[in-house]
Design a protein around this motif. Structure first.
Motif, PDB file in Angstrom:
ATOM      1  N   HIS A   1      21.915  -9.481   0.852  1.00 24.43           N
ATOM      2  CA  HIS A   1      21.485 -10.320   1.964  1.00 24.43           C
ATOM      3  C   HIS A   1      22.554 -10.414   3.047  1.00 24.43           C
ATOM      4  O   HIS A   1      22.242 -10.386   4.244  1.00 24.43           O
ATOM      5  CB  HIS A   1      21.136 -11.718   1.440  1.00 24.43           C
ATOM      6  CG  HIS A   1      20.635 -12.665   2.481  1.00 24.43           C
ATOM      7  ND1 HIS A   1      19.477 -12.443   3.194  1.00 24.43           N
ATOM      8  CD2 HIS A   1      21.135 -13.853   2.942  1.00 24.43           C
ATOM      9  CE1 HIS A   1      19.273 -13.440   4.043  1.00 24.43           C
ATOM     10  NE2 HIS A   1      20.264 -14.298   3.913  1.00 24.43           N
TER      11      HIS A   1
ATOM     12  N   THR B   1      16.114 -16.684  12.070  1.00 24.90           N
ATOM     13  CA  THR B   1      14.791 -17.286  12.250  1.00 24.90           C
ATOM     14  C   THR B   1      14.826 -18.275  13.405  1.00 24.90           C
ATOM     15  O   THR B   1      13.906 -18.316  14.238  1.00 24.90           O
ATOM     16  CB  THR B   1      14.343 -18.000  10.962  1.00 24.90           C
ATOM     17  OG1 THR B   1      14.541 -17.133   9.842  1.00 24.90           O
ATOM     18  CG2 THR B   1      12.876 -18.395  11.034  1.00 24.90           C
TER      19      THR B   1
ATOM     20  N   GLN C   1      10.911  -8.415   7.492  1.00 22.16           N
ATOM     21  CA  GLN C   1      11.669  -8.211   8.721  1.00 22.16           C
ATOM     22  C   GLN C   1      11.049  -7.061   9.514  1.00 22.16           C
ATOM     23  O   GLN C   1      10.931  -7.134  10.747  1.00 22.16           O
ATOM     24  CB  GLN C   1      13.133  -7.903   8.397  1.00 22.16           C
ATOM     25  CG  GLN C   1      13.859  -9.049   7.682  1.00 22.16           C
ATOM     26  CD  GLN C   1      15.279  -8.680   7.323  1.00 22.16           C
ATOM     27  OE1 GLN C   1      16.069  -8.261   8.165  1.00 22.16           O
ATOM     28  NE2 GLN C   1      15.621  -8.821   6.037  1.00 22.16           N
TER      29      GLN C   1
ATOM     30  N   THR D   1      15.593 -12.451   1.894  1.00 21.57           N
ATOM     31  CA  THR D   1      14.647 -12.312   3.012  1.00 21.57           C
ATOM     32  C   THR D   1      14.141 -10.869   2.987  1.00 21.57           C
ATOM     33  O   THR D   1      14.781  -9.983   3.558  1.00 21.57           O
ATOM     34  CB  THR D   1      15.312 -12.634   4.367  1.00 21.57           C
ATOM     35  OG1 THR D   1      16.459 -11.800   4.543  1.00 21.57           O
ATOM     36  CG2 THR D   1      15.744 -14.088   4.417  1.00 21.57           C
TER      37      THR D   1
ATOM     38  N   SER E   1      20.195 -14.767   8.787  1.00 22.87           N
ATOM     39  CA  SER E   1      19.345 -15.418   7.804  1.00 22.87           C
ATOM     40  C   SER E   1      18.516 -16.517   8.477  1.00 22.87           C
ATOM     41  O   SER E   1      17.765 -16.248   9.408  1.00 22.87           O
ATOM     42  CB  SER E   1      20.214 -15.956   6.651  1.00 22.87           C
ATOM     43  OG  SER E   1      19.437 -16.375   5.561  1.00 22.87           O
TER      44      SER E   1
ATOM     45  N   ARG F   1       6.715 -14.932   2.356  1.00 23.22           N
ATOM     46  CA  ARG F   1       8.030 -14.878   1.701  1.00 23.22           C
ATOM     47  C   ARG F   1       8.097 -15.883   0.567  1.00 23.22           C
ATOM     48  O   ARG F   1       8.564 -15.566  -0.546  1.00 23.22           O
ATOM     49  CB  ARG F   1       9.130 -15.157   2.724  1.00 23.22           C
ATOM     50  CG  ARG F   1      10.519 -15.364   2.114  1.00 23.22           C
ATOM     51  CD  ARG F   1      11.567 -15.609   3.180  1.00 23.22           C
ATOM     52  NE  ARG F   1      12.865 -15.892   2.589  1.00 23.22           N
ATOM     53  CZ  ARG F   1      13.406 -17.101   2.474  1.00 23.22           C
ATOM     54  NH1 ARG F   1      12.739 -18.176   2.932  1.00 23.22           N
ATOM     55  NH2 ARG F   1      14.591 -17.267   1.922  1.00 23.22           N
TER      56      ARG F   1
ATOM     57  N   ALA G   1      14.498 -14.534   8.120  1.00 20.50           N
ATOM     58  CA  ALA G   1      13.314 -14.906   7.331  1.00 20.50           C
ATOM     59  C   ALA G   1      12.110 -14.981   8.258  1.00 20.50           C
ATOM     60  O   ALA G   1      12.092 -15.779   9.199  1.00 20.50           O
ATOM     61  CB  ALA G   1      13.542 -16.249   6.638  1.00 20.50           C
TER      62      ALA G   1
END
Length: 299
Positions: free
Chosen positions: A280, A167, A253, A248, A163, A195, A189
């Motif tokens: 997620h 990033t 992605q 996300t 998650s 987003r 993310a």
């Protein structure tokens, strides 16, 4: 099968955790503490990380034969916003002992040294977790990793993040690190402002162009900085998520993975089962499996 060396790592890791003084091992770690070198703990669980624009005391927790390791797994947790209003004593896993134990479980399972770096503002690291996905957060982690690699003389690292941690791991790649042998990015993310637009629209919130969901204006988006990633055909980048992810979006992605491929990087996009209703958090031990994939390919 566990080798003799792996068994020795396991024993040493368990002895290290058991040998921690009660005051050190059991006391709750601070959250959102100001950066102060005078209060940054001395020892091999913290580094004073100086970077362009600031400095932070970053905590890290490790297990396995880390000194002079040819390769080590470096893990970055996802966002921990649900804990920001909690007292440190109420936060699960919020002690040095707990975090070392977590690293030890991974080290034993994988048969390799593992380092967990606490993102700024969490698990004893100074900083403000509300400012996550700012360039300062990523610079602090990057500088901390430099100090850890130097202190323990680590040859190369496998970056693993989930998650918001994915990033952060991707951001470290864009800073031009040359010691990353492989990267595992689960449910990360990317394309942050798109987003934010999509999730605000879905929930009926007021649009805020240019502002991340964190409230950070102009967040640091790895998608915009792929040119900073050092070319390395032997380095595998795994982007793993679920097509039903409501936190996300998997489409973003995929966008990141496609941009990596277009830039000539060795990237593999994978779909994996996840836990509803948000889809997620991925099911099973995909982190272990992905790390073994890295090791099996020589990365």
């Amino acid at each position: 099968m566990m080798t003799c060396r792996t068994a020795l790592w396991a024993l040493c890791s368990l002895l290290f955790v058991l040998a921690l003084p009660c005051a050190v091992g059991a006391d709750a770690l601070s959250w959102s503490a100001p950066a102060d070198p005078k209060t940054c703990p001395v020892g091999d669980t913290s580094v004073w990380a100086e970077y362009e624009g600031g400095a932070d005391c970053i905590r890290y927790f490790w297990a396995g034969d880390l000194d002079d390791a040819p390769v080590a797994l470096v893990r970055l947790y996802g966002d921990r916003t649900r804990h920001l209003r909690s007292e440190p004593e109420e936060i699960p896993g919020n002690t040095v002992r707990d975090q070392h134990d977590h690293a030890a479980r991974w080290a034993v399972e994988l048969g390799m040294p593992v380092v967990v770096i606490a993102r700024p503002g969490t698990y004893g690291s100074s900083g403000d977790h509300r400012r996550r996905r700012s360039i300062e957060e990523f610079r602090a982690i990057d500088a901390a990793l430099d100090r850890i690699v130097e202190r323990h003389r680590i040859g190369s690292v496998i970056l693993s993040g989930h998650s918001g941690g994915a990033t952060a791991a991707a951001a470290l790649l864009t800073f031009g690190r040359k010691d990353v042998a492989c990267a595992i990015l689960t449910s990360g993310a990317f394309d942050l402002l798109e987003r934010a637009r999509l999730l605000r629209e879905h929930s009926g919130r007021v649009p805020r162009p240019g502002v991340d969901l964190t409230g950070v204006v102009g967040p640091y988006d790895p998608l915009d900085h792929i040119a900073g990633i050092v070319p390395n055909p032997d380095r595998l980048i795994l982007v793993i998520g679920n097509s039903r992810d409501s936190v996300t979006p998997f489409a973003l992605q995929r966008e990141f993975a496609n941009a990596l491929a277009a830039a000539g990087h060795n990237v593999r996009l994978m779909e994996h089962s996840a836990i509803g209703p948000r889809y997620h958090d991925l099911r099973g031990s995909i982190g272990y499996t992905a790390t073994r994939d890295c090791l099996a390919t020589g990365n």
